[in-house]
Design a protein around this motif. Structure first.
Motif, mmCIF file in Angstrom:
data_model
loop_
_atom_site.group_PDB
_atom_site.id
_atom_site.type_symbol
_atom_site.label_atom_id
_atom_site.label_comp_id
_atom_site.label_asym_id
_atom_site.label_seq_id
_atom_site.Cartn_x
_atom_site.Cartn_y
_atom_site.Cartn_z
ATOM 1 N N TRP A 116 34.272 31.354 28.391
ATOM 2 C CA TRP A 116 34.096 32.674 29.006
ATOM 3 C C TRP A 116 33.396 33.833 27.747
ATOM 4 O O TRP A 116 32.578 34.298 27.959
ATOM 5 C CB TRP A 116 34.985 33.558 29.830
ATOM 6 C CG TRP A 116 34.553 34.771 30.281
ATOM 7 C CD1 TRP A 116 34.907 36.013 30.168
ATOM 8 C CD2 TRP A 116 33.538 34.922 31.114
ATOM 9 N NE1 TRP A 116 34.306 36.678 30.568
ATOM 10 C CE2 TRP A 116 33.292 36.338 31.541
ATOM 11 C CE3 TRP A 116 32.548 34.045 31.936
ATOM 12 C CZ2 TRP A 116 32.147 36.838 32.254
ATOM 13 C CZ3 TRP A 116 31.472 34.771 32.768
ATOM 14 C CH2 TRP A 116 31.481 35.920 32.645
ATOM 15 N N LEU A 119 30.101 32.875 26.730
ATOM 16 C CA LEU A 119 29.106 33.548 27.547
ATOM 17 C C LEU A 119 28.918 34.981 27.467
ATOM 18 O O LEU A 119 27.736 35.430 27.250
ATOM 19 C CB LEU A 119 29.523 33.062 29.120
ATOM 20 C CG LEU A 119 29.445 31.696 29.502
ATOM 21 C CD1 LEU A 119 29.714 31.466 30.893
ATOM 22 C CD2 LEU A 119 28.112 31.222 29.406
ATOM 23 N N GLU A 120 29.943 35.624 27.200
ATOM 24 C CA GLU A 120 29.940 37.098 27.136
ATOM 25 C C GLU A 120 29.284 37.554 25.718
ATOM 26 O O GLU A 120 28.670 38.432 25.606
ATOM 27 C CB GLU A 120 31.511 37.840 26.852
ATOM 28 C CG GLU A 120 32.178 37.854 28.142
ATOM 29 C CD GLU A 120 31.624 39.056 28.926
ATOM 30 O OE1 GLU A 120 31.471 40.173 28.379
ATOM 31 O OE2 GLU A 120 31.142 38.947 30.421
ATOM 32 N N SER A 123 25.612 37.401 25.955
ATOM 33 C CA SER A 123 24.927 38.410 27.032
ATOM 34 C C SER A 123 24.463 39.806 26.552
ATOM 35 O O SER A 123 25.091 39.979 25.263
ATOM 36 C CB SER A 123 25.977 38.925 28.252
ATOM 37 O OG SER A 123 26.965 39.799 27.733
ATOM 38 N N ARG A 127 29.403 43.532 31.088
ATOM 39 C CA ARG A 127 29.185 43.006 32.540
ATOM 40 C C ARG A 127 29.673 44.203 33.690
ATOM 41 O O ARG A 127 30.626 44.585 33.309
ATOM 42 C CB ARG A 127 30.108 41.717 33.004
ATOM 43 C CG ARG A 127 29.223 40.852 32.030
ATOM 44 C CD ARG A 127 29.775 39.482 32.548
ATOM 45 N NE ARG A 127 29.371 38.464 31.588
ATOM 46 C CZ ARG A 127 28.161 37.638 32.059
ATOM 47 N NH1 ARG A 127 27.283 37.866 32.840
ATOM 48 N NH2 ARG A 127 27.759 36.628 31.124
ATOM 49 N N GLN A 130 33.186 43.763 37.010
ATOM 50 C CA GLN A 130 34.216 42.733 36.670
ATOM 51 C C GLN A 130 35.398 42.944 36.261
ATOM 52 O O GLN A 130 35.957 42.186 35.514
ATOM 53 C CB GLN A 130 33.222 41.782 36.007
ATOM 54 C CG GLN A 130 32.043 40.972 36.646
ATOM 55 C CD GLN A 130 31.647 39.959 36.050
ATOM 56 O OE1 GLN A 130 31.925 39.412 34.981
ATOM 57 N NE2 GLN A 130 30.719 38.923 36.681
ATOM 58 N N LYS A 138 35.105 35.047 37.167
ATOM 59 C CA LYS A 138 33.980 35.533 36.232
ATOM 60 C C LYS A 138 33.084 34.136 36.091
ATOM 61 O O LYS A 138 31.637 34.212 36.313
ATOM 62 C CB LYS A 138 34.427 36.012 35.314
ATOM 63 C CG LYS A 138 35.101 37.245 35.360
ATOM 64 C CD LYS A 138 35.257 38.049 34.011
ATOM 65 C CE LYS A 138 36.158 39.326 34.152
ATOM 66 N NZ LYS A 138 36.622 39.823 32.878
ATOM 67 N N ILE A 139 33.896 33.289 35.849
ATOM 68 C CA ILE A 139 33.265 31.598 35.384
ATOM 69 C C ILE A 139 32.424 31.575 36.744
ATOM 70 O O ILE A 139 31.201 30.872 36.509
ATOM 71 C CB ILE A 139 33.880 30.769 35.020
ATOM 72 C CG1 ILE A 139 34.481 31.057 33.587
ATOM 73 C CG2 ILE A 139 33.257 29.343 34.836
ATOM 74 C CD1 ILE A 139 35.686 30.204 33.139
ATOM 75 N N ARG A 141 31.360 33.338 39.369
ATOM 76 C CA ARG A 141 30.126 33.962 39.686
ATOM 77 C C ARG A 141 28.941 33.830 38.752
ATOM 78 O O ARG A 141 27.791 33.923 39.117
ATOM 79 C CB ARG A 141 30.690 35.374 39.515
ATOM 80 C CG ARG A 141 31.573 35.882 40.693
ATOM 81 C CD ARG A 141 31.779 37.509 40.993
ATOM 82 N NE ARG A 141 32.694 37.596 42.021
ATOM 83 C CZ ARG A 141 32.827 38.669 42.258
ATOM 84 N NH1 ARG A 141 32.356 39.854 41.840
ATOM 85 N NH2 ARG A 141 33.804 39.061 43.458
ATOM 86 N N HIS A 142 29.200 33.622 37.614
ATOM 87 C CA HIS A 142 28.423 33.330 36.686
ATOM 88 C C HIS A 142 27.427 31.874 36.929
ATOM 89 O O HIS A 142 26.196 31.764 36.873
ATOM 90 C CB HIS A 142 28.696 32.985 35.094
ATOM 91 C CG HIS A 142 27.765 32.787 34.104
ATOM 92 N ND1 HIS A 142 26.886 33.815 33.675
ATOM 93 C CD2 HIS A 142 27.432 31.751 33.382
ATOM 94 C CE1 HIS A 142 26.210 33.150 32.809
ATOM 95 N NE2 HIS A 142 26.446 32.041 32.714
ATOM 96 N N SER A 146 23.449 31.358 38.335
ATOM 97 C CA SER A 146 22.619 30.533 37.302
ATOM 98 C C SER A 146 21.578 29.593 38.347
ATOM 99 O O SER A 146 21.831 28.659 38.946
ATOM 100 C CB SER A 146 23.551 29.547 36.631
ATOM 101 O OG SER A 146 24.568 30.353 35.816
#
Length: 197
Positions: A116, A119-120, A123, A127, A130, A138-139, A141-142, A146
């Motif tokens: 995570w 991924l952050e 970005s 975000r 959240q 969070k994972i 929802r990402h 996608s």
């Protein structure tokens, strides 16, 4: 003598015999009015029947409403789409563990947090909305957002992950790990699917 103009094959000197439109008071066109109809014998005989049906329907509706208490925060029954997604998830969970499933089960919480954070870092900005969510949510929802893994509406998350894997789209193993770690099938519905239904 000067040439005369022609309109539609006729000279300007000859006038058309076509009548002209007049928008004055004399040429006003109105709709024919209908007099209010009186109820016929047939409708008069149906009125008592309709009131009886209406009374019986309200009696049964009231008795049904009294039997099932409904709270203001939670509906009494899940949505039809929710039931379909839960059934899909149950079917996916019942399958024997594959090689991907065994690798995904071995992923630890620390590795999920590292995934995570990675991924952050990719970005563009923070975000929004959240703050109160867990890393697992969070994972997921990402993964829902996608689009390279296909549509997320009307399909269980686990089934979507396996479909993407079978199509060689390389979905993240961390998503499978989170999905397999969930005990219930309630979290199998995509967040966007919940919002849109």
């Amino acid at each position: 003598m000067p040439a005369t103009r022609r309109r539609g094959g006729k000279t300007a000197a000859t006038r058309s015999t076509q009548p002209t439109l007049s928008f004055g008071v004399k040429s006003r066109v109105t709709k024919p009015s209908t007099a209010p109809s009186t109820p016929s014998e047939k409708t008069k005989s149906l009125e008592p029947l309709a009131t009886d049906i209406l009374e019986k329907a309200t009696e049964t509706d009231l008795s049904e409403a009294e039997k099932t208490p409904v709270s203001a925060t939670e509906p009494s029954k899940p949505h039809v789409a929710e039931l379909a997604v839960r059934q899909q998830a149950r079917q996916e969970i019942k399958q024997p563990l594959s090689a991907e499933d065994k690798r995904a089960i071995k992923i630890t919480k620390k590795e999920l947090q590292q995934y995570w954070n990675q991924l952050e870092s990719k970005s563009r900005g923070p975000r929004v909305h959240q703050d109160g969510l867990s890393v697992d949510e969070k994972i997921l929802r990402h993964f829902d957002l996608s689009s390279q893994f296909g549509p997320c509406i009307g399909i269980a998350r686990l089934k979507r992950w396996r479909r993407a894997q079978s199509l060689d789209l390389n979905p993240p193993m961390e998503v499978l790990s989170v999905l397999l770690a969930q005990e219930d099938t309630k979290g199998q519905r995509a967040y966007m699917d919940e919002l849109l239904s």
